[in-house]
Every structure is written in C-alpha cells, then in structure tokens.
Design a protein around this motif. Structure first.
Motif, PDB file in Angstrom:
ATOM      1  N   LEU A 203       0.826  -1.209   0.000  1.00  0.00           N
ATOM      2  CA  LEU A 203       0.000   0.000   0.000  1.00  0.00           C
ATOM      3  C   LEU A 203       0.859   1.257   0.000  1.00  0.00           C
ATOM      4  CD1 LEU A 203      -2.816  -1.086   2.489  1.00  0.00           C
ATOM      5  CD2 LEU A 203      -2.912  -1.033  -0.016  1.00  0.00           C
ATOM      6  N   GLU A 204       1.974   1.214   0.738  1.00  0.00           N
ATOM      7  CA  GLU A 204       2.874   2.359   0.769  1.00  0.00           C
ATOM      8  C   GLU A 204       3.511   2.596  -0.598  1.00  0.00           C
ATOM      9  OE1 GLU A 204       6.925   3.890   3.095  1.00  0.00           O
ATOM     10  OE2 GLU A 204       5.941   2.023   3.696  1.00  0.00           O
ATOM     11  N   LYS A 205       3.971   1.525  -1.229  1.00  0.00           N
ATOM     12  CA  LYS A 205       4.572   1.663  -2.555  1.00  0.00           C
ATOM     13  C   LYS A 205       3.542   2.125  -3.576  1.00  0.00           C
ATOM     14  CE  LYS A 205       8.307  -1.749  -2.038  1.00  0.00           C
ATOM     15  NZ  LYS A 205       9.435  -0.864  -2.384  1.00  0.00           N
ATOM     16  N   ARG A 206       2.358   1.566  -3.517  1.00  0.00           N
ATOM     17  CA  ARG A 206       1.316   1.936  -4.469  1.00  0.00           C
ATOM     18  C   ARG A 206       1.007   3.433  -4.371  1.00  0.00           C
ATOM     19  NH1 ARG A 206      -2.508  -0.825  -7.482  1.00  0.00           N
ATOM     20  NH2 ARG A 206      -4.351   0.400  -7.995  1.00  0.00           N
ATOM     21  N   ALA A 207       0.909   3.923  -3.137  1.00  0.00           N
ATOM     22  CA  ALA A 207       0.643   5.347  -2.937  1.00  0.00           C
ATOM     23  C   ALA A 207       1.781   6.198  -3.498  1.00  0.00           C
ATOM     24  CB  ALA A 207       0.439   5.636  -1.454  1.00  0.00           C
ATOM     25  N   SER A 208       3.018   5.739  -3.310  1.00  0.00           N
ATOM     26  CA  SER A 208       4.168   6.498  -3.807  1.00  0.00           C
ATOM     27  C   SER A 208       4.257   6.480  -5.328  1.00  0.00           C
ATOM     28  CB  SER A 208       5.466   5.945  -3.207  1.00  0.00           C
ATOM     29  OG  SER A 208       5.792   4.677  -3.753  1.00  0.00           O
ATOM     30  N   TYR A 209       3.670   5.465  -5.962  1.00  0.00           N
ATOM     31  CA  TYR A 209       3.714   5.345  -7.417  1.00  0.00           C
ATOM     32  C   TYR A 209       2.615   6.153  -8.109  1.00  0.00           C
ATOM     33  CZ  TYR A 209       6.789   1.286  -6.629  1.00  0.00           C
ATOM     34  OH  TYR A 209       7.813   0.458  -6.248  1.00  0.00           O
ATOM     35  N   GLU A 210       1.651   6.632  -7.339  1.00  0.00           N
ATOM     36  CA  GLU A 210       0.554   7.388  -7.939  1.00  0.00           C
ATOM     37  C   GLU A 210       1.070   8.722  -8.469  1.00  0.00           C
ATOM     38  OE1 GLU A 210      -2.390   7.662  -4.914  1.00  0.00           O
ATOM     39  OE2 GLU A 210      -3.099   5.601  -5.185  1.00  0.00           O
ATOM     40  N   SER A 211       0.567   9.114  -9.608  1.00  0.00           N
ATOM     41  CA  SER A 211       1.006  10.335 -10.278  1.00  0.00           C
ATOM     42  C   SER A 211      -0.072  11.400 -10.187  1.00  0.00           C
ATOM     43  CB  SER A 211       1.311  10.030 -11.743  1.00  0.00           C
ATOM     44  OG  SER A 211       1.457  11.212 -12.494  1.00  0.00           O
ATOM     45  N   SER A 212       0.340  12.653 -10.248  1.00  0.00           N
ATOM     46  CA  SER A 212      -0.624  13.757 -10.236  1.00  0.00           C
ATOM     47  C   SER A 212      -1.121  14.082 -11.634  1.00  0.00           C
ATOM     48  CB  SER A 212       0.021  15.003  -9.626  1.00  0.00           C
ATOM     49  OG  SER A 212       1.136  15.412 -10.403  1.00  0.00           O
ATOM     50  N   ALA A 213      -0.697  13.306 -12.626  1.00  0.00           N
ATOM     51  CA  ALA A 213      -1.081  13.604 -14.005  1.00  0.00           C
ATOM     52  C   ALA A 213      -1.751  12.444 -14.723  1.00  0.00           C
ATOM     53  CB  ALA A 213       0.140  14.046 -14.815  1.00  0.00           C
TER      54      ALA A 213
ATOM     55  N   LYS B  57      -3.634   8.222 -14.115  1.00  0.00           N
ATOM     56  CA  LYS B  57      -4.018   7.102 -13.252  1.00  0.00           C
ATOM     57  C   LYS B  57      -3.238   5.838 -13.609  1.00  0.00           C
ATOM     58  CE  LYS B  57      -7.145   9.255 -10.838  1.00  0.00           C
ATOM     59  NZ  LYS B  57      -6.984   9.466  -9.384  1.00  0.00           N
ATOM     60  N   LYS B  58      -2.420   5.940 -14.625  1.00  0.00           N
ATOM     61  CA  LYS B  58      -1.645   4.791 -15.072  1.00  0.00           C
ATOM     62  C   LYS B  58      -0.373   4.663 -14.234  1.00  0.00           C
ATOM     63  CE  LYS B  58       0.540   2.776 -19.187  1.00  0.00           C
ATOM     64  NZ  LYS B  58      -0.069   1.453 -18.986  1.00  0.00           N
ATOM     65  N   ILE B  59      -0.158   3.485 -13.666  1.00  0.00           N
ATOM     66  CA  ILE B  59       1.056   3.216 -12.915  1.00  0.00           C
ATOM     67  C   ILE B  59       2.138   2.772 -13.893  1.00  0.00           C
ATOM     68  CG2 ILE B  59       2.110   1.724 -11.157  1.00  0.00           C
ATOM     69  CD1 ILE B  59      -0.611   1.596  -9.785  1.00  0.00           C
ATOM     70  N   ALA B  60       3.319   3.346 -13.783  1.00  0.00           N
ATOM     71  CA  ALA B  60       4.413   3.003 -14.696  1.00  0.00           C
ATOM     72  C   ALA B  60       4.679   1.503 -14.661  1.00  0.00           C
ATOM     73  CB  ALA B  60       5.674   3.769 -14.303  1.00  0.00           C
ATOM     74  N   ASP B  61       5.057   0.957 -15.824  1.00  0.00           N
ATOM     75  CA  ASP B  61       5.217  -0.496 -15.949  1.00  0.00           C
ATOM     76  C   ASP B  61       6.182  -1.063 -14.910  1.00  0.00           C
ATOM     77  OD1 ASP B  61       3.453  -0.483 -18.041  1.00  0.00           O
ATOM     78  OD2 ASP B  61       4.994  -0.540 -19.612  1.00  0.00           O
ATOM     79  N   LYS B  62       7.324  -0.414 -14.703  1.00  0.00           N
ATOM     80  CA  LYS B  62       8.307  -0.945 -13.744  1.00  0.00           C
ATOM     81  C   LYS B  62       7.756  -0.925 -12.325  1.00  0.00           C
ATOM     82  CE  LYS B  62      10.800   3.408 -12.895  1.00  0.00           C
ATOM     83  NZ  LYS B  62      12.130   4.061 -12.866  1.00  0.00           N
ATOM     84  N   ASN B  63       6.915   0.070 -12.018  1.00  0.00           N
ATOM     85  CA  ASN B  63       6.315   0.145 -10.691  1.00  0.00           C
ATOM     86  C   ASN B  63       5.229  -0.912 -10.519  1.00  0.00           C
ATOM     87  OD1 ASN B  63       7.950   2.307 -10.025  1.00  0.00           O
ATOM     88  ND2 ASN B  63       6.456   3.832 -10.688  1.00  0.00           N
ATOM     89  N   GLN B  64       4.460  -1.143 -11.591  1.00  0.00           N
ATOM     90  CA  GLN B  64       3.447  -2.185 -11.522  1.00  0.00           C
ATOM     91  C   GLN B  64       4.096  -3.552 -11.341  1.00  0.00           C
ATOM     92  OE1 GLN B  64      -0.085  -1.739 -11.458  1.00  0.00           O
ATOM     93  NE2 GLN B  64       0.220  -3.824 -10.729  1.00  0.00           N
ATOM     94  N   GLU B  65       5.242  -3.740 -11.968  1.00  0.00           N
ATOM     95  CA  GLU B  65       5.969  -5.008 -11.803  1.00  0.00           C
ATOM     96  C   GLU B  65       6.377  -5.220 -10.348  1.00  0.00           C
ATOM     97  OE1 GLU B  65       9.232  -4.868 -14.497  1.00  0.00           O
ATOM     98  OE2 GLU B  65       7.977  -5.024 -16.305  1.00  0.00           O
ATOM     99  N   GLU B  66       6.779  -4.153  -9.669  1.00  0.00           N
ATOM    100  CA  GLU B  66       7.143  -4.263  -8.257  1.00  0.00           C
ATOM    101  C   GLU B  66       5.916  -4.611  -7.404  1.00  0.00           C
ATOM    102  OE1 GLU B  66       9.044  -4.059  -4.518  1.00  0.00           O
ATOM    103  OE2 GLU B  66       9.645  -4.599  -6.548  1.00  0.00           O
ATOM    104  N   LEU B  67       4.792  -4.008  -7.717  1.00  0.00           N
ATOM    105  CA  LEU B  67       3.561  -4.325  -6.992  1.00  0.00           C
ATOM    106  C   LEU B  67       3.150  -5.775  -7.239  1.00  0.00           C
ATOM    107  CD1 LEU B  67       1.488  -1.064  -7.619  1.00  0.00           C
ATOM    108  CD2 LEU B  67       2.801  -1.676  -5.577  1.00  0.00           C
ATOM    109  N   ASP B  68       3.267  -6.197  -8.483  1.00  0.00           N
ATOM    110  CA  ASP B  68       2.939  -7.596  -8.820  1.00  0.00           C
ATOM    111  C   ASP B  68       3.843  -8.558  -8.052  1.00  0.00           C
ATOM    112  OD1 ASP B  68       1.090  -6.598 -10.600  1.00  0.00           O
ATOM    113  OD2 ASP B  68       2.325  -6.919 -12.377  1.00  0.00           O
TER     114      ASP B  68
END
Length: 331
Positions: free
Chosen positions: A29-39, A41-52
């Motif tokens: 949850l902490e990482k997901r929040a840090s990956y959120e962008s202000s521009a 709703k798409k999470i960057a691929d490398k960040n989504q891989e970390e969440l996965d």
C-alpha cells in the motif's frame, strides 16, 4: 492455528530479512501510494511489476491470508472479476475498515444500490464528523449536476453521504479512479452524452471532452490535481471547493460559498493534521474572492478576518497573512 502460522516472518526478496503478511500488505500500500502520479491514473510499468512481485510473494507464502486476498483485489485496479478475493478478505476480517471501503467501492462499480446503502452505513463512522461536513459543503451548490472527484479519498465519503440521503441524489458523482474500469467508463460517457474516448493514459483528453460536452453543468473538486484539467484551465473558474466549467458569474458563486460556509468555519474545531489539510482547501476560493473585491475597490474586513481565522485553524496563518498584505497593496 492458521492465524499463528501467518504471523511467522516471510522471507521476501528485496523486502528485508523477514516480513509478515501484514508488513507485506503495508509495504504494498505504501509503494502503491508512492507510485501514484498527479497527471495520470496509469502506474508506470516498472512500478506495476514491483507491486505484482509483492502480490506474488504473498501468494506463495500466505495464500490463505486476509492480506493476500485484499492486495490481490486492489492490485487488479478495479477489475471486478477479482471479486472472489475481495469477498474472501471480508470473510476473514469483516471488521477491517479498508476491506469494507473496498467492498463499498465494488458495489458502486457494479451499480448495486441496495448493497451500496448497506455498506455506506457500515463505513460512515470511519470518517470524522469534520470530514463528512467538508464533503457536504463540497456538494452544497444547488446548481451542481455533475461533480468530478479525484479518487477513493474524496469520492467515497461523498458517495457514502449520498447513498444515505445526506447529499442530493441528483448529483452525478464521477470518480476518476473508477474510470480505469471499462464498464464504468462507458456508463459514465453515456450519462454525459460524450463521444467514446479512452481514459487510462490520456486522462486530459477524456476530461476535456467531457467538460466541453457538459459546459457549466460540470464541477471539478479542487482535490483533483490541476494537471488533469490543464487543457481546460482557461475555462475552469474557482467557485468554492470546486471549479466550475464556463461559470457565468464567479463573484456571485464565491460570495454564496463564503456566506453558506461562514458559520461552519467560525465554529470549526479541527482534530488532526489530515483535517487541517482538507480544510485548507477553503483558503484559495476565499482569498480569490478577497482579491477580486480589492481589485474592484472594496476592502471587506469581515471576509479578511474570516480568512485569517481559518488560516490559524489550519496552521497557515503566516503564509496567508503575507498573501493578504500583498493583496491589500493592490490599488
């Protein structure tokens, strides 16, 4: 016995020497929040891989845990086909606030009004009185028909109030988070009457198209990052805790906003830094009204005092006093 097993530390590559399911969920949850962008709703691929990867660690080490099932659903980015994980998490820990809120959101997504009301009753008390009052004021404008909201943090409390009959049911609330769900996006487009536009990854185009269709019926919560509305910024007028697209009379709207909220703000007692951040959103519209009045030759002492009082309550008195003094110098 199962719960004791789940508390045994889990070794996760890159997650530290030993993490429990609870720690892994918190890390996710902490990482997901840090990956959120202000521009976007798409999470960057490398960040989504970390969440996965965190989800995979939970699935391998604690597949029967509350934490795995909850995170598995959240990681689906509003994919309701993963509902079995959500309901398994609820079965395991029905008193957890986070899972009750996710289930409420699920029922909003699928349009089950009865279940929305049931869970709205369950989670209303998880929001403070000040938080709920803020969102009542956000939706208080009687002319409001469509309101865009940034995501769960500002959409859920307002949706809860609406489902419980404490906010007008005629306001169509649009949660930007939910627009990544295709069914919700298509349904929203039909209600607006706009053309078919992809949302995920091109949020600016979607919102600009929607606003152009709705014109002055469109309101946008100021909790939405301005980067989402940059294409429409010239036509978005600050009129309270929201912007109004093609507003016919900004001064009248700001004046009504001030008068309607005056008693609430003067009696306000804020209990946390979260509430202070939320209520600091009152300052920009009030400062805008004060500046407009100064530019027209009117120095409204009552408004100035109200702004200064609120600034103190949200711990921004020094900064706001500097702005007020700068405005007072306008000739």
């Amino acid at each position: 016995m199962i719960s004791l097993v789940l508390l045994v530390g889990l070794r996760a590559n890159g997650q530290g020497p030993s993490l429990s399911p609870y720690d892994l969920k918190a890390s996710y949850l902490e990482k997901r929040a840090s990956y959120e962008s202000s521009a976007t709703k798409k999470i960057a691929d490398k960040n989504q891989e970390e969440l996965d990867r965190i989800v995979s660690v939970l699935e391998e080490n604690a597949p029967n845990s509350y934490e795995y099932h909850l995170v598995k659903y959240i990681n689906g980015n509003y994919d309701v086909s993963l509902k079995e994980h959500l309901f398994k998490a609820y079965e395991l820990k029905p008193d957890e606030r986070e899972v009750k809120r996710e289930i409420f959101g699920y029922y909003v997504l699928i349009g089950d009004a009865a279940k929305q009301k049931e869970f709205a009753k369950l989670i209303e008390s998880t929001y403070s009185k000040n938080t709920l009052n803020y969102f009542k004021l956000l939706a208080a404008n009687p002319k409001m028909k469509i309101l865009f909201l940034s995501g769960e943090a500002d959409a859920y409390p307002l949706m809860v109030l609406q489902r419980l009959g404490k906010v007008r049911s005629t306001i169509h609330l649009i949660n930007l988070d939910f627009l990544v769900n295709e069914k919700y996006r298509i349904s929203t487009q039909k209600k607006i009457g706009m053309s078919n536009v992809r949302f995920h990854g091109q949020e600016n185009m979607f919102i600009n198209t929607a606003l152009s269709k709705l014109m002055s019926e469109a309101y946008i919560s100021t909790t939405i990052s301005q980067r989402y509305i940059r294409e429409s910024a010239d036509n978005c007028y600050l009129t309270g805790l929201h912007y109004q697209y093609h507003c016919p009379d900004q001064v009248a709207e700001l004046t009504d906003f001030w008068k309607n909220g005056q008693l609430n703000l003067n009696a306000l007692v804020l209990n946390s830094s979260t509430e202070k951040r939320l209520y600091s959103n009152f300052l920009p519209p009030l400062l805008t009204l004060y500046k407009i009045k100064i530019e027209s030759g009117e120095k409204d002492i009552v408004l100035r005092n109200d702004i200064a009082t609120l600034a103190k309550k949200v711990s921004m008195e020094e900064k706001v006093e500097g702005i007020l003094k700068a405005y007072d110098q306008i000739e």
